[in-house]
Design a protein around this motif. Structure first.
Motif, PDB file in Angstrom:
ATOM      1  N   VAL A   1      -3.620  -6.603  -3.801  1.00 21.75           N
ATOM      2  CA  VAL A   1      -3.841  -5.706  -4.945  1.00 21.75           C
ATOM      3  C   VAL A   1      -3.139  -6.429  -6.240  1.00 21.75           C
ATOM      4  O   VAL A   1      -1.864  -6.794  -5.960  1.00 21.75           O
ATOM      5  CB  VAL A   1      -3.754  -4.221  -4.811  1.00 21.75           C
ATOM      6  N   LEU A   2      -3.530  -6.515  -7.383  1.00 16.32           N
ATOM      7  CA  LEU A   2      -2.604  -6.763  -8.514  1.00 16.32           C
ATOM      8  C   LEU A   2      -2.828  -5.340  -9.370  1.00 16.32           C
ATOM      9  O   LEU A   2      -4.050  -5.041  -9.338  1.00 16.32           O
ATOM     10  CB  LEU A   2      -3.366  -7.720  -9.464  1.00 16.32           C
ATOM     11  N   TYR A   3      -1.798  -4.977  -9.833  1.00 14.40           N
ATOM     12  CA  TYR A   3      -1.942  -3.696 -10.741  1.00 14.40           C
ATOM     13  C   TYR A   3      -1.085  -3.710 -11.841  1.00 14.40           C
ATOM     14  O   TYR A   3      -0.021  -4.295 -11.810  1.00 14.40           O
ATOM     15  CB  TYR A   3      -1.652  -2.336  -9.716  1.00 14.40           C
ATOM     16  N   GLY A   4      -1.228  -2.776 -12.836  1.00 15.00           N
ATOM     17  CA  GLY A   4      -0.507  -2.492 -13.964  1.00 15.00           C
ATOM     18  C   GLY A   4      -0.616  -1.405 -14.549  1.00 15.00           C
ATOM     19  O   GLY A   4      -1.171  -0.529 -14.222  1.00 15.00           O
ATOM     20  N   ASP A   5      -0.126  -1.342 -15.914  1.00 16.55           N
ATOM     21  CA  ASP A   5      -0.189  -0.057 -16.546  1.00 16.55           C
ATOM     22  C   ASP A   5      -1.542   0.143 -17.471  1.00 16.55           C
ATOM     23  O   ASP A   5      -2.098  -0.650 -17.610  1.00 16.55           O
ATOM     24  CB  ASP A   5       1.143   0.125 -17.684  1.00 16.55           C
ATOM     25  N   THR A   6      -1.574   1.587 -17.945  1.00 19.31           N
ATOM     26  CA  THR A   6      -3.038   1.954 -18.727  1.00 19.31           C
ATOM     27  C   THR A   6      -2.372   2.621 -19.792  1.00 19.31           C
ATOM     28  O   THR A   6      -1.554   3.550 -20.028  1.00 19.31           O
ATOM     29  CB  THR A   6      -3.666   2.664 -17.906  1.00 19.31           C
ATOM     30  N   ASP A   7      -3.102   2.430 -21.164  1.00 23.92           N
ATOM     31  CA  ASP A   7      -3.199   3.137 -22.203  1.00 23.92           C
ATOM     32  C   ASP A   7      -4.210   4.007 -22.202  1.00 23.92           C
ATOM     33  O   ASP A   7      -5.404   3.687 -21.903  1.00 23.92           O
ATOM     34  CB  ASP A   7      -3.087   2.339 -23.549  1.00 23.92           C
TER      35      ASP A   7
ATOM     36  N   ARG B   1       7.122  -0.828  -6.728  1.00 21.12           N
ATOM     37  CA  ARG B   1       6.757  -1.115  -5.493  1.00 21.12           C
ATOM     38  C   ARG B   1       5.623  -0.197  -5.245  1.00 21.12           C
ATOM     39  O   ARG B   1       6.145   1.112  -4.918  1.00 21.12           O
ATOM     40  CB  ARG B   1       7.860  -1.130  -4.175  1.00 21.12           C
ATOM     41  N   LEU B   2       4.402  -0.529  -4.851  1.00 23.70           N
ATOM     42  CA  LEU B   2       3.246   0.370  -4.414  1.00 23.70           C
ATOM     43  C   LEU B   2       2.833   0.159  -3.077  1.00 23.70           C
ATOM     44  O   LEU B   2       2.913  -1.003  -2.432  1.00 23.70           O
ATOM     45  CB  LEU B   2       2.014  -0.013  -5.390  1.00 23.70           C
ATOM     46  N   THR B   3       2.670   1.421  -2.418  1.00 21.29           N
ATOM     47  CA  THR B   3       2.124   1.433  -1.146  1.00 21.29           C
ATOM     48  C   THR B   3       1.062   2.438  -0.864  1.00 21.29           C
ATOM     49  O   THR B   3       0.870   3.337  -1.834  1.00 21.29           O
ATOM     50  CB  THR B   3       3.239   1.702   0.060  1.00 21.29           C
ATOM     51  N   TRP B   4       0.217   2.525   0.055  1.00 21.34           N
ATOM     52  CA  TRP B   4      -0.774   3.411   0.103  1.00 21.34           C
ATOM     53  C   TRP B   4      -0.160   4.801   0.151  1.00 21.34           C
ATOM     54  O   TRP B   4      -0.641   5.755  -0.442  1.00 21.34           O
ATOM     55  CB  TRP B   4      -1.812   3.213   1.435  1.00 21.34           C
ATOM     56  N   ARG B   5       0.986   5.151   0.563  1.00 14.48           N
ATOM     57  CA  ARG B   5       1.585   6.269   0.548  1.00 14.48           C
ATOM     58  C   ARG B   5       1.898   6.954  -0.795  1.00 14.48           C
ATOM     59  O   ARG B   5       2.135   8.090  -1.346  1.00 14.48           O
ATOM     60  CB  ARG B   5       2.898   6.478   1.601  1.00 14.48           C
ATOM     61  N   SER B   6       2.088   5.886  -1.803  1.00 13.39           N
ATOM     62  CA  SER B   6       2.469   6.165  -3.097  1.00 13.39           C
ATOM     63  C   SER B   6       1.481   7.271  -3.791  1.00 13.39           C
ATOM     64  O   SER B   6       2.002   8.038  -4.570  1.00 13.39           O
ATOM     65  CB  SER B   6       2.350   4.870  -3.963  1.00 13.39           C
ATOM     66  N   PHE B   7       0.143   7.324  -3.352  1.00 13.04           N
ATOM     67  CA  PHE B   7      -0.699   8.103  -4.269  1.00 13.04           C
ATOM     68  C   PHE B   7      -0.566   9.401  -3.603  1.00 13.04           C
ATOM     69  O   PHE B   7      -1.289  10.252  -4.228  1.00 13.04           O
ATOM     70  CB  PHE B   7      -2.102   7.620  -3.859  1.00 13.04           C
ATOM     71  N   ARG B   8       0.327   9.806  -2.763  1.00 16.20           N
ATOM     72  CA  ARG B   8       0.767  11.307  -2.313  1.00 16.20           C
ATOM     73  C   ARG B   8       1.072  11.985  -3.863  1.00 16.20           C
ATOM     74  O   ARG B   8       1.340  13.227  -3.752  1.00 16.20           O
ATOM     75  CB  ARG B   8       1.967  11.357  -1.330  1.00 16.20           C
TER      76      ARG B   8
ATOM     77  N   PRO C   1       1.126  -8.393   0.418  1.00 19.20           N
ATOM     78  CA  PRO C   1       1.545  -7.398  -0.634  1.00 19.20           C
ATOM     79  C   PRO C   1       0.873  -6.995  -1.907  1.00 19.20           C
ATOM     80  O   PRO C   1      -0.272  -7.456  -1.987  1.00 19.20           O
ATOM     81  CB  PRO C   1       2.628  -8.674  -1.660  1.00 19.20           C
ATOM     82  N   LEU C   2       1.234  -5.966  -2.278  1.00 18.82           N
ATOM     83  CA  LEU C   2       0.597  -5.221  -3.650  1.00 18.82           C
ATOM     84  C   LEU C   2       1.600  -5.783  -4.745  1.00 18.82           C
ATOM     85  O   LEU C   2       2.705  -5.359  -4.952  1.00 18.82           O
ATOM     86  CB  LEU C   2       0.409  -4.016  -3.603  1.00 18.82           C
ATOM     87  N   VAL C   3       1.048  -6.410  -5.994  1.00 23.60           N
ATOM     88  CA  VAL C   3       1.677  -7.066  -6.850  1.00 23.60           C
ATOM     89  C   VAL C   3       1.706  -6.262  -8.323  1.00 23.60           C
ATOM     90  O   VAL C   3       0.506  -6.161  -8.729  1.00 23.60           O
ATOM     91  CB  VAL C   3       1.636  -8.461  -7.143  1.00 23.60           C
ATOM     92  N   ASN C   4       2.906  -5.779  -8.840  1.00 27.00           N
ATOM     93  CA  ASN C   4       2.938  -5.152 -10.073  1.00 27.00           C
ATOM     94  C   ASN C   4       3.090  -6.326 -11.168  1.00 27.00           C
ATOM     95  O   ASN C   4       3.929  -7.060 -10.939  1.00 27.00           O
ATOM     96  CB  ASN C   4       4.096  -4.128 -10.283  1.00 27.00           C
TER      97      ASN C   4
END
Length: 267
Positions: A128-134, A153-160, A208-211
């Motif tokens: 996964v690649l991810y970033g910020d949003t407006d 650092r993002l993991t699947w648990r982060s969405f808690r 990895p999941l990359v910011n």
């Protein structure tokens, strides 16, 4: 070279479609395919999409545009159709009304995530690649930065802690995305469930999941989730319970209420 697949779902979206289309067309990154999955619109959306395809083909940027228009069973059914059509390395859903902040975003994502280095070294690509949003209004005008910020650092648990990464700012590796289609039992929050399941699969594969360290999407705030706010909240509770258990879900929702009250008190 890495190829990005952008999927846009439309239904009677003639008033906002070209904002999204122009944003994709303007990207300076050459390896882009734009899949438009339309739900048999009757307001001129298809005509605009076909005009956009002709414009994109004539521009000779290396981009490709594919249009499919037929009745569907709702937003997430259309998204699953899109997953079945994409051919890129990464897929992102940029729906009608949403757009990229500028014309270099896909180049920035590729460079900041060092994707070409991964390819040349023979290393597996990040899951996964991810970033910020407006957030923007219905006319595309900037409102504010999305309050929930993506963690370093993002993991699947982060969405808690809530959907910390906006769906439009979440680029999933296509092979993983296809193995985890949207669950059509959810009408309003299947995107939250999908992101979590993609990240779970990434953890299983030790990927990895990359910011990417950039704002990568402008999201039109008035969408299905806000239109059906109460139903969406109930579904999100069910999604969180499914993945994190009842106790954790109740505790986190209590914290969400306190957080909202605190923010209103500071406003």
């Amino acid at each position: 070279m890495i190829k990005f697949s952008i999927v846009t779902i439309t239904y009677n979206a003639a008033d906002v479609f070209m904002r999204t289309a122009a944003s994709v067309l303007g990207q300076d990154y050459p390896e882009v395919e734009h899949i438009i999955v339309d739900g048999a619109s009757s307001d001129g959306t298809i005509r605009l999409a076909e005009d956009y395809k002709r414009q994109s083909d004539a521009a000779a940027t290396g981009h490709s545009v594919r249009i499919v228009s037929e009745p569907d069973k709702g937003l997430y059914d259309a998204m699953n159709k899109g997953l079945g059509l994409v051919t890129g390395d990464y897929v992102c859903f940029m729906n009608a009304g949403d757009f990229f902040p500028d014309n270099a975003i896909l180049s920035v994502i590729c460079a900041n995530a060092r994707l070409d280095e991964c390819l040349s070294a023979g290393n597996p690509l990040p899951a996964v690649l991810y970033g910020d949003t407006d957030w923007v209004d219905n006319d595309g005008n900037y409102l504010c930065r999305r309050p929930l910020s993506p963690p370093a650092r993002l993991t699947w648990r982060s969405f808690r802690h809530g959907m910390l990464v906006c769906h439009q700012a979440f680029y999933a590796r296509t092979d993983i995305a296809r193995r985890t289609p949207y669950d059509l039992h959810y009408r309003h929050s299947a995107d939250v469930d999908w992101c979590i399941r993609v990240m779970k699969e990434a953890a299983r594969m030790s990927l990895p999941l990359v910011n990417v360290g950039a704002t990568v999407a402008c999201y039109q705030r008035e969408g299905q989730t806000t239109k059906y706010h109460k139903a969406s909240l109930l579904e999100r509770f069910a999604v969180m319970r499914r993945h994190y258990g009842l106790t954790v879900t109740v505790m986190m929702h209590a914290w969400f209420v306190l957080r909202t009250v605190f923010r209103k008190g500071r406003a």
